[in-house]
Design an enzyme around this catalytic site. Structure first.
Site, mmCIF file in Angstrom:
data_model
loop_
_atom_site.group_PDB
_atom_site.id
_atom_site.type_symbol
_atom_site.label_atom_id
_atom_site.label_comp_id
_atom_site.label_asym_id
_atom_site.label_seq_id
_atom_site.Cartn_x
_atom_site.Cartn_y
_atom_site.Cartn_z
ATOM 1 N N ASP A 1 -12.970 16.709 -75.482
ATOM 2 C CA ASP A 1 -11.617 17.101 -75.878
ATOM 3 C C ASP A 1 -10.848 15.905 -76.457
ATOM 4 O OD1 ASP A 1 -12.355 19.437 -74.648
ATOM 5 O OD2 ASP A 1 -10.625 19.536 -73.298
ATOM 6 N N ASP A 2 -9.808 16.230 -77.191
ATOM 7 C CA ASP A 2 -8.738 15.290 -77.609
ATOM 8 C C ASP A 2 -9.073 14.410 -78.811
ATOM 9 O OD1 ASP A 2 -7.517 16.385 -75.441
ATOM 10 O OD2 ASP A 2 -7.300 14.536 -74.289
ATOM 11 N N HIS B 1 -8.053 22.711 -80.046
ATOM 12 C CA HIS B 1 -7.377 22.214 -78.831
ATOM 13 C C HIS B 1 -5.874 22.080 -79.091
ATOM 14 C CE1 HIS B 1 -7.532 20.596 -74.856
ATOM 15 N NE2 HIS B 1 -7.357 19.333 -75.161
ATOM 16 N N HIS C 1 -0.992 19.388 -78.709
ATOM 17 C CA HIS C 1 -1.439 19.086 -77.346
ATOM 18 C C HIS C 1 -0.294 18.969 -76.345
ATOM 19 C CE1 HIS C 1 -3.821 16.975 -74.159
ATOM 20 N NE2 HIS C 1 -4.792 17.705 -74.652
ATOM 21 N N HIS D 1 -13.951 13.473 -72.682
ATOM 22 C CA HIS D 1 -12.943 13.215 -73.711
ATOM 23 C C HIS D 1 -13.427 12.186 -74.727
ATOM 24 C CE1 HIS D 1 -10.648 15.049 -70.437
ATOM 25 N NE2 HIS D 1 -9.831 15.474 -71.373
HETATM 26 ZN ZN LIG Z 1 -6.776 17.734 -73.991
#
Ligand SMILES: [Zn+2]
Length: 277
Positions: free
Chosen positions: A95-96, A145, A149, A247
């Site tokens: 993620d991210d 995502h 965020h 991540h």
């Molecule tokens: Zn995230």
């Protein structure tokens, strides 16, 4: 005789006062001791709000969602595992990103002939469009995502869906208008009754979403030692189908360092690898 009586009375009075004083002192001492003891117990039972344990306990299973949830809102048809025959499958998810770490992760994945699933933040995708294209060309799964965020979910569900749509527009602008995966990961996960209207709105807008049931704990801080990340993985890898939260944000350098050992550990436990669909 009268004098003796008076003296005796005085003695009695003094004795009573002394006894009363003693009683008061003992009472105060007992109260203070009790208070101190309560304080001690309060410290003992205090648990940090966002401890790993509490987050794991709140975690929902990825398959299937509970009946109570289905009754509490719209129809949820989130992601389901491809295989339910007992085969051990690990879904690596990042993620991210994208960030400077993404390229290194792609290299490690390619060296091991493994594909993973990436949930991209729209504004990072704009900054690293070449990495979005590289992920896609490599056969990695590119998921959504949200654009900005937001973790607090203070804005309403429709604003949340707008943020998801905005991320999708960015991904389409980079990967082409045929990009249509519609697979979302909520920032912080979709867990808990508070997010029912949000899950509802996302599903009604044609998206599916997926959480996780395994993690290395790299969200708990910066530059956590590789050994800590590996210990978390060992602790939480308990099911045949594991969706592992990791991540590829720029600060998560130790996740990159740990990745070869993460893959090695999963292989040693008999897991194959796949991407979310
Ligand atoms: Zn995230």
């Amino acid at each position: 005789m009268l004098k003796i009586n008076r003296q005796q009375k005085r003695k009695k009075k003094i004795t009573i006062i002394v006894v009363l004083l003693l009683l008061i002192c003992t009472g105060t001492a007992i109260t203070l001791l009790c208070k101190a003891n309560n304080k001690k117990q309060a410290v003992k039972t205090f648990k940090p709000k966002h401890s790993n344990t509490s987050r794991m306990n709140n975690r929902e299973s990825i398959i299937p969602r509970s009946t109570s949830e289905n009754q509490s809102g719209g129809q949820y048809t989130p992601w389901t595992a491809k295989r339910t025959d007992g085969t051990k499958i690990a879904y690596l998810t990042f993620d991210d990103g994208p960030s400077v770490n993404t390229e290194k992760i792609l290299k490690i994945l390619n060296q091991n002939s493994i594909k993973a699933s990436f949930f991209l933040i729209g504004k990072n995708a704009e900054n690293y469009s070449n990495l979005v294209r590289e992920e896609f060309a490599d056969g990695e799964v590119v998921g959504n995502h949200t654009y900005s965020h937001q973790l607090n979910y203070k804005e309403g569900p429709s604003i949340f869906v707008n943020d998801i749509n905005k991320c999708e527009e960015v991904l389409k602008s980079i990967l082409g208008q045929n990009y249509n995966l519609k697979l979302v990961r909520f920032p912080g996960g979709s867990f808990g009754p508070k997010l029912v209207p949000f899950r509802d709105a996302v599903t009604k807008s044609g998206y599916r979403f997926i959480d996780w049931n395994d993690e290395i704990g790299d969200a708990d801080g910066y530059n956590l030692p590789v050994t800590t990340l590996l210990n978390n993985l060992k602790k939480y890898t308990t099911q045949n189908t594991v969706v592992i939260l990791m991540h590829d944000a720029g600060a998560k350098t130790t996740t990159v360092q740990a990745l070869p050992q993460i893959i090695q550990y999963l292989k040693s436990k008999g897991y194959g690898f796949d991407t979310l669909q």
